[in-house]
Design a protein around this motif. Structure first.
Motif, PDB file in Angstrom:
ATOM      1  N   LYS A 181       0.368  -1.169  -0.103  1.00 28.04           N
ATOM      2  CA  LYS A 181       0.363   0.664  -0.199  1.00 28.04           C
ATOM      3  C   LYS A 181       1.095   1.182   0.540  1.00 28.04           C
ATOM      4  CE  LYS A 181      -3.904  -1.942   2.268  1.00 28.04           C
ATOM      5  NZ  LYS A 181      -5.381  -1.862   3.281  1.00 28.04           N
ATOM      6  N   ALA A 182       2.002   1.339   1.191  1.00 27.61           N
ATOM      7  CA  ALA A 182       2.333   2.221   0.957  1.00 27.61           C
ATOM      8  C   ALA A 182       3.644   2.758  -0.564  1.00 27.61           C
ATOM      9  CB  ALA A 182       4.239   2.438   1.804  1.00 27.61           C
ATOM     10  N   TYR A 183       3.702   1.468  -1.250  1.00 24.17           N
ATOM     11  CA  TYR A 183       4.554   1.720  -2.276  1.00 24.17           C
ATOM     12  C   TYR A 183       3.436   2.278  -3.644  1.00 24.17           C
ATOM     13  CZ  TYR A 183       9.343   0.515  -1.507  1.00 24.17           C
ATOM     14  OH  TYR A 183      10.672   0.293  -0.423  1.00 24.17           O
ATOM     15  N   GLY A 184       2.548   1.818  -3.070  1.00 26.92           N
ATOM     16  CA  GLY A 184       0.902   2.623  -4.425  1.00 26.92           C
ATOM     17  C   GLY A 184       0.908   3.188  -4.258  1.00 26.92           C
ATOM     18  N   LYS A 185       1.093   4.092  -3.019  1.00 24.34           N
ATOM     19  CA  LYS A 185       1.115   5.641  -3.275  1.00 24.34           C
ATOM     20  C   LYS A 185       2.044   6.773  -3.943  1.00 24.34           C
ATOM     21  CE  LYS A 185      -2.139   5.094   1.318  1.00 24.34           C
ATOM     22  NZ  LYS A 185      -1.942   5.451   2.969  1.00 24.34           N
ATOM     23  N   VAL A 186       3.807   6.464  -3.780  1.00 25.86           N
ATOM     24  CA  VAL A 186       4.405   6.694  -4.255  1.00 25.86           C
ATOM     25  C   VAL A 186       4.930   6.642  -5.601  1.00 25.86           C
ATOM     26  CG1 VAL A 186       5.231   7.530  -1.928  1.00 25.86           C
ATOM     27  CG2 VAL A 186       6.547   5.300  -2.777  1.00 25.86           C
ATOM     28  N   ILE A 187       4.581   5.451  -6.411  1.00 21.39           N
ATOM     29  CA  ILE A 187       4.431   4.715  -7.627  1.00 21.39           C
ATOM     30  C   ILE A 187       3.447   5.220  -8.633  1.00 21.39           C
ATOM     31  CG2 ILE A 187       6.417   3.386  -6.595  1.00 21.39           C
ATOM     32  CD1 ILE A 187       4.943   1.472  -7.439  1.00 21.39           C
ATOM     33  N   ASP A 188       3.661   4.266  -9.907  1.00 20.14           N
ATOM     34  CA  ASP A 188       3.109   4.723 -11.147  1.00 20.14           C
ATOM     35  C   ASP A 188       2.481   3.323 -11.506  1.00 20.14           C
ATOM     36  OD1 ASP A 188       2.320   7.663 -11.967  1.00 20.14           O
ATOM     37  OD2 ASP A 188       3.938   7.895 -11.268  1.00 20.14           O
ATOM     38  N   MET A 189       3.857   2.511 -11.333  1.00 23.72           N
ATOM     39  CA  MET A 189       3.832   1.421 -12.465  1.00 23.72           C
ATOM     40  C   MET A 189       4.961   0.187 -11.229  1.00 23.72           C
ATOM     41  SD  MET A 189       3.153  -0.848 -13.964  1.00 23.72           S
ATOM     42  CE  MET A 189       2.429  -0.101 -14.963  1.00 23.72           C
ATOM     43  N   PHE A 238       9.593 -11.427 -10.842  1.00 22.43           N
ATOM     44  CA  PHE A 238       9.383 -12.869 -10.529  1.00 22.43           C
ATOM     45  C   PHE A 238       7.588 -12.729 -10.038  1.00 22.43           C
ATOM     46  CE2 PHE A 238      12.598 -12.372  -7.365  1.00 22.43           C
ATOM     47  CZ  PHE A 238      13.699 -13.728  -8.022  1.00 22.43           C
ATOM     48  N   PRO A 239       7.282 -13.923 -11.292  1.00 18.95           N
ATOM     49  CA  PRO A 239       6.239 -13.451 -11.723  1.00 18.95           C
ATOM     50  C   PRO A 239       4.620 -13.861 -10.720  1.00 18.95           C
ATOM     51  CG  PRO A 239       6.730 -15.904 -12.134  1.00 18.95           C
ATOM     52  CD  PRO A 239       7.632 -15.050 -11.511  1.00 18.95           C
ATOM     53  N   PHE A 240       5.149 -14.692  -9.140  1.00 23.27           N
ATOM     54  CA  PHE A 240       4.408 -14.520  -8.278  1.00 23.27           C
ATOM     55  C   PHE A 240       3.516 -13.738  -7.453  1.00 23.27           C
ATOM     56  CE2 PHE A 240       7.991 -15.881  -6.401  1.00 23.27           C
ATOM     57  CZ  PHE A 240       8.790 -15.469  -5.661  1.00 23.27           C
ATOM     58  N   GLU A 241       4.952 -12.207  -7.498  1.00 24.95           N
ATOM     59  CA  GLU A 241       4.454 -11.256  -7.259  1.00 24.95           C
ATOM     60  C   GLU A 241       3.488 -10.287  -7.732  1.00 24.95           C
ATOM     61  OE1 GLU A 241       8.828  -9.621  -5.719  1.00 24.95           O
ATOM     62  OE2 GLU A 241       8.784  -9.625  -7.862  1.00 24.95           O
ATOM     63  N   THR A 242       3.112 -10.221  -8.405  1.00 20.76           N
ATOM     64  CA  THR A 242       1.798  -9.160  -8.869  1.00 20.76           C
ATOM     65  C   THR A 242       0.639  -9.738  -8.231  1.00 20.76           C
ATOM     66  OG1 THR A 242       0.955 -11.554 -10.669  1.00 20.76           O
ATOM     67  CG2 THR A 242       2.674  -9.725 -11.821  1.00 20.76           C
ATOM     68  N   ALA A 243       0.682 -10.792  -7.683  1.00 25.71           N
ATOM     69  CA  ALA A 243      -0.578 -10.816  -7.040  1.00 25.71           C
ATOM     70  C   ALA A 243      -0.686 -10.309  -5.635  1.00 25.71           C
ATOM     71  CB  ALA A 243      -0.802 -12.606  -6.574  1.00 25.71           C
ATOM     72  N   TYR A 244       0.343 -10.027  -4.625  1.00 25.59           N
ATOM     73  CA  TYR A 244       0.238  -9.144  -3.903  1.00 25.59           C
ATOM     74  C   TYR A 244       0.222  -7.603  -4.326  1.00 25.59           C
ATOM     75  CZ  TYR A 244       3.030 -12.311  -1.509  1.00 25.59           C
ATOM     76  OH  TYR A 244       2.904 -13.738  -1.035  1.00 25.59           O
ATOM     77  N   TYR A 245       0.480  -6.985  -5.670  1.00 24.92           N
ATOM     78  CA  TYR A 245      -0.006  -5.849  -5.516  1.00 24.92           C
ATOM     79  C   TYR A 245      -1.485  -5.535  -6.266  1.00 24.92           C
ATOM     80  CZ  TYR A 245       4.812  -4.543  -4.884  1.00 24.92           C
ATOM     81  OH  TYR A 245       5.877  -4.471  -4.366  1.00 24.92           O
ATOM     82  N   GLU A 246      -1.993  -6.568  -6.786  1.00 23.91           N
ATOM     83  CA  GLU A 246      -2.957  -6.792  -7.212  1.00 23.91           C
ATOM     84  C   GLU A 246      -4.418  -6.730  -6.334  1.00 23.91           C
ATOM     85  OE1 GLU A 246      -2.945 -10.361 -10.186  1.00 23.91           O
ATOM     86  OE2 GLU A 246      -2.162  -9.528 -11.644  1.00 23.91           O
ATOM     87  N   ALA A 247      -3.871  -6.710  -5.278  1.00 24.84           N
ATOM     88  CA  ALA A 247      -4.840  -7.560  -4.185  1.00 24.84           C
ATOM     89  C   ALA A 247      -5.084  -5.675  -4.195  1.00 24.84           C
ATOM     90  CB  ALA A 247      -4.105  -7.986  -3.059  1.00 24.84           C
ATOM     91  N   GLU A 248      -3.732  -4.660  -3.573  1.00 21.37           N
ATOM     92  CA  GLU A 248      -3.980  -3.771  -3.220  1.00 21.37           C
ATOM     93  C   GLU A 248      -4.530  -2.458  -4.078  1.00 21.37           C
ATOM     94  OE1 GLU A 248      -4.373  -3.649  -0.524  1.00 21.37           O
ATOM     95  OE2 GLU A 248      -3.778  -5.234   0.322  1.00 21.37           O
ATOM     96  N   LYS A 249      -4.858  -2.892  -6.136  1.00 20.86           N
ATOM     97  CA  LYS A 249      -4.893  -2.344  -6.828  1.00 20.86           C
ATOM     98  C   LYS A 249      -3.802  -1.278  -6.741  1.00 20.86           C
ATOM     99  CE  LYS A 249      -9.997  -2.588  -6.339  1.00 20.86           C
ATOM    100  NZ  LYS A 249      -9.866  -3.963  -5.529  1.00 20.86           N
ATOM    101  N   VAL A 250      -2.859  -2.206  -6.648  1.00 17.96           N
ATOM    102  CA  VAL A 250      -2.150  -1.047  -7.749  1.00 17.96           C
ATOM    103  C   VAL A 250      -1.177  -1.983  -8.496  1.00 17.96           C
ATOM    104  CG1 VAL A 250       1.029  -0.002  -6.897  1.00 17.96           C
ATOM    105  CG2 VAL A 250      -0.600  -0.890  -5.059  1.00 17.96           C
ATOM    106  N   PRO A 251      -0.590  -0.542  -9.894  1.00 16.05           N
ATOM    107  CA  PRO A 251      -0.449  -1.002 -11.475  1.00 16.05           C
ATOM    108  C   PRO A 251       0.586  -1.722 -11.005  1.00 16.05           C
ATOM    109  CG  PRO A 251      -1.119   1.085 -11.084  1.00 16.05           C
ATOM    110  CD  PRO A 251      -0.953   0.993  -9.537  1.00 16.05           C
ATOM    111  N   VAL A 252       0.748  -2.958 -11.185  1.00 17.79           N
ATOM    112  CA  VAL A 252       1.914  -4.294 -11.685  1.00 17.79           C
ATOM    113  C   VAL A 252       2.282  -4.294 -13.367  1.00 17.79           C
ATOM    114  CG1 VAL A 252       0.159  -5.955 -10.888  1.00 17.79           C
ATOM    115  CG2 VAL A 252       3.142  -5.469 -10.375  1.00 17.79           C
ATOM    116  N   ARG A 253       3.008  -4.885 -13.156  1.00 16.49           N
ATOM    117  CA  ARG A 253       3.299  -5.728 -14.400  1.00 16.49           C
ATOM    118  C   ARG A 253       5.115  -6.907 -14.318  1.00 16.49           C
ATOM    119  NH1 ARG A 253       3.441  -3.875 -20.608  1.00 16.49           N
ATOM    120  NH2 ARG A 253       2.172  -1.740 -19.727  1.00 16.49           N
ATOM    121  N   TYR A 254       4.213  -7.623 -14.329  1.00 18.43           N
ATOM    122  CA  TYR A 254       5.355  -8.697 -14.512  1.00 18.43           C
ATOM    123  C   TYR A 254       6.553  -9.033 -16.264  1.00 18.43           C
ATOM    124  CZ  TYR A 254       7.737 -13.480 -15.083  1.00 18.43           C
ATOM    125  OH  TYR A 254       9.083 -14.119 -14.637  1.00 18.43           O
TER     126      TYR A 254
END
Length: 389
Positions: free
Chosen positions: A134-142, A147-163
């Motif tokens: 959540k904290a990173y989601g407030k200071v970044i745009d992407m 690692f492919p398994f990392e996307t789920a952590y950001y998607e759960a908090e609706k933070v833009p993420v790309r593997y």
């Protein structure tokens, strides 16, 4: 005809691996967009790629609570200088590469000035402090994860993420064949070859190289004829290595600028944790992982970290496929014992190679640097209407 606007990207990389990632990304950017310029904080690889280095990150490439405290003044100075660069240069995009806490603060500052932020290499939220998402989601745009398994952590908090893929998949290739390297390095293929990878930071060398050298001395006694190779990291000086190697009776063949050729020659590698373990895994060379931290950092780590492994091959596969010797277990005796087991137990070594092949399967086909470059241009196009060829 496409219209091109010269683009300015500010890079912030504080460690050797980040320096390499940023350099590769910038080289791909130059292929995709004409007239692009890069500047910022980094090291030799970024400079070679054509990025204007305004702050050399060599002096702040440290890990651990105690080490950060020791270098606190210099890290603060670097952060102040980078903030000033953001304010005066007004880049079209800030690309923060790893170096989590430092780059979090820099990203926060850039966002306040309305500058887009692309963060490359996620903090290990799957290991500790998942609330950081959540904290990173407030200071970044992407957030670009490797690692492919990392996307789920950001998607759960609706933070833009790309593997984007792990950059090591593309770069981990030997320049020559194993037979050519054996000849080039003056090695006897009929005698065991053991690699020593003590790290790419000064504090890692001071903490781990003496242990590895002591293990090498024991191996030489238990298994006469062992040959020892040490691929020297660009970030480590000859003087620092000589300080330790000059004191050992074992012949250590130090080789510069050829890490993957060195590794492919080895029957087994003693390595510190970090990206190197993934690179060894991609070359399917058996290894043992050893690591020591300052006592305070280790105590804090045990309290904070919520993962059974520290070695990336074990983390990627999700089980213990490589032995980890951490802190008090990272002794010359235990290193020697594991290396001897790999050298003498053929079934054990072959099973390890098979398990390591799973790492590459998990990481996919690569293309990380090119994917990062394309992602950066997409972000620029969203706000500036850049038309790409």
């Amino acid at each position: 005809m496409p219209q091109y606007k010269p683009l300015k990207i500010l890079f912030s990389a504080g460690e050797s691996s980040g320096d390499q990632h940023a350099a590769n990304m910038f080289l791909e950017l130059q292929k995709l967009q004409r007239g692009i310029t890069g500047l910022g904080m980094g090291g030799a690889k970024m400079a070679q790629a054509g990025i204007d280095i305004r702050y050399d990150s060599t002096n702040i490439a440290v890990i651990g609570v105690v080490e950060v405290i020791k270098h606190y003044t210099e890290i603060r100075r670097a952060l102040s200088q980078m903030r000033q660069l953001v304010a005066t240069e007004r880049p079209d995009l800030l690309v923060c590469v790893d170096y989590k806490e430092f780059n979090f603060k820099l990203a926060y500052y850039a966002k306040q000035l309305g500058i887009k932020v692309l963060f490359y290499v996620s903090p290990q939220v799957w290991a500790w402090r998942p609330g950081r998402v959540k904290a990173y989601g407030k200071v970044i745009d992407m957030m670009a994860v490797i690692f492919p398994f990392e996307t789920a952590y950001y998607e759960a908090e609706k933070v833009p993420v790309r593997y984007v893929g792990h950059p090591s998949v593309d770069k981990v290739h030997a320049q020559y064949s194993k037979d050519e390297d054996l000849s080039l390095f003056g090695l006897d293929k009929n005698k065991p070859i053991v690699g020593l990878l003590p790290g790419s930071r000064g504090n890692e060398i001071r903490r781990m190289l003496p242990v590895m050298l002591a293990a090498a001395e024991k191996l030489q006694i238990s298994f006469p004829g062992c040959q020892f190779l040490l691929p020297q990291a660009d970030s480590i000086s000859d003087t620092l290595l000589d300080e330790y190697i000059s004191k050992t009776p074992v012949a250590i063949n130090v080789i510069k600028n050829r890490p993957y050729d060195v590794i492919q020659c080895c029957d087994v590698v003693m390595t510190t944790s970090g990206t190197a373990t993934l690179e060894i895994a991609l070359l399917t060379v058996p290894m043992v992982i050893a690591y020591k931290l300052s006592p305070l950092t280790y105590i804090l780590g045990r309290w904070l970290v919520n993962t059974p492994f520290i070695g990336l091959p074990n983390i990627v596969v999700g089980e213990s496929i490589i032995k980890e010797l951490i802190q008090h277990d990272a002794s010359a005796e235990k290193l020697c014992a594991e290396v001897l087991k790999i050298l003498t137990d053929k079934a054990y070594a072959e099973q390890m190679r098979e398990n390591l092949s799973l790492v590459k399967q998990q990481l996919g086909q690569g293309g990380g640097s090119k994917n990062m470059a394309q992602l950066a241009l997409e972000m620029l196009a969203e706000t500036q209407g850049v038309i790409n060829a």
